[in-house]
Design a protein around this motif. Structure first.
Motif, PDB file in Angstrom:
ATOM      1  N   ALA A  52       0.811  -1.222   0.000  1.00 62.24           N
ATOM      2  CA  ALA A  52       0.000   0.000   0.000  1.00 62.24           C
ATOM      3  C   ALA A  52       0.843   1.270   0.000  1.00 62.24           C
ATOM      4  N   GLY A  53       2.120   1.149  -0.321  1.00 63.66           N
ATOM      5  CA  GLY A  53       2.956   2.331  -0.479  1.00 63.66           C
ATOM      6  C   GLY A  53       3.544   2.922   0.779  1.00 63.66           C
ATOM      7  N   SER A  54       3.372   2.280   1.905  1.00 64.96           N
ATOM      8  CA  SER A  54       3.922   2.786   3.161  1.00 64.96           C
ATOM      9  C   SER A  54       5.452   2.744   3.102  1.00 64.96           C
ATOM     10  N   THR A  55       6.106   3.719   3.708  1.00 62.74           N
ATOM     11  CA  THR A  55       7.568   3.729   3.711  1.00 62.74           C
ATOM     12  C   THR A  55       8.099   2.607   4.607  1.00 62.74           C
ATOM     13  N   LEU A  56       9.133   1.936   4.130  1.00 60.95           N
ATOM     14  CA  LEU A  56       9.752   0.846   4.894  1.00 60.95           C
ATOM     15  C   LEU A  56      10.887   1.351   5.781  1.00 60.95           C
TER      16      LEU A  56
END
Length: 165
Positions: A52-56
């Motif tokens: 979902a595009g969340s920063t890792l």
């Protein structure tokens, strides 16, 4: 991405500085990349989680079945550092005694090659021509979706949040 095009090595920084930083984000060839140093090894992968595009960048590290993984901070997706493989835990209902096990979803996160030359660290952006799910958030459409979500007050885009973790 052109498979025949040689991959360019980009200088990221001095080894000792990157070891101390542990995590560094860079943009190479228009891609947002996370460089990690964990257990005496450097890894590089797309910065936004394939799901979902969340920063890792702030994800925890875990070892699962002898594979080092980063855990997405938003939905807890597990991604292997070396291959970009998505892992999930489930039981097989056909077993007499269903036992939870780790299974692979396949390669979901694009990983990039890290090279050390004379105490300098370089990253070569992956030129694998196959579509990998994290590629979406490196596209114009994916970036626009992330920007729209951030402007609306949501920290991350959440288009696939109903998918099974």
């Amino acid at each position: 991405m052109d498979e025949k095009k040689p991959s360019r090595m980009y200088f990221i920084g001095k080894k000792e500085d990157l070891i101390q930083a542990k995590r560094t984000t860079v943009t190479l060839d228009g891609r947002d990349i996370l460089l990690l140093y964990h257990q005496r090894t450097f890894y590089a992968m797309d910065l936004q989680c394939y799901h979902a595009g969340s920063t890792l960048e702030t994800g925890d590290m875990e070892e699962i079945n002898s594979k080092l993984c980063i855990v997405c901070p938003k939905h807890k997706y597990k991604i292997t550092l070396a291959e970009g493989e998505g892992l999930y835990k489930a039981t097989n209902p056909t077993e007499k005694v269903p036992t939870p096990r780790w299974y692979s979803k396949g390669i979901k996160q694009r990983v990039h090659k890290v090279t050390e030359v004379d105490e300098d660290i370089f990253v070569s952006v992956s030129t694998c021509p196959v579509w990998i799910e994290s590629d979406y958030y490196q596209s114009e459409k994916g970036r626009a979706e992330l920007k729209k979500a951030q402007e609306s007050g949501d920290a991350e885009a959440d288009v696939n949040a109903d998918e099974d973790v």
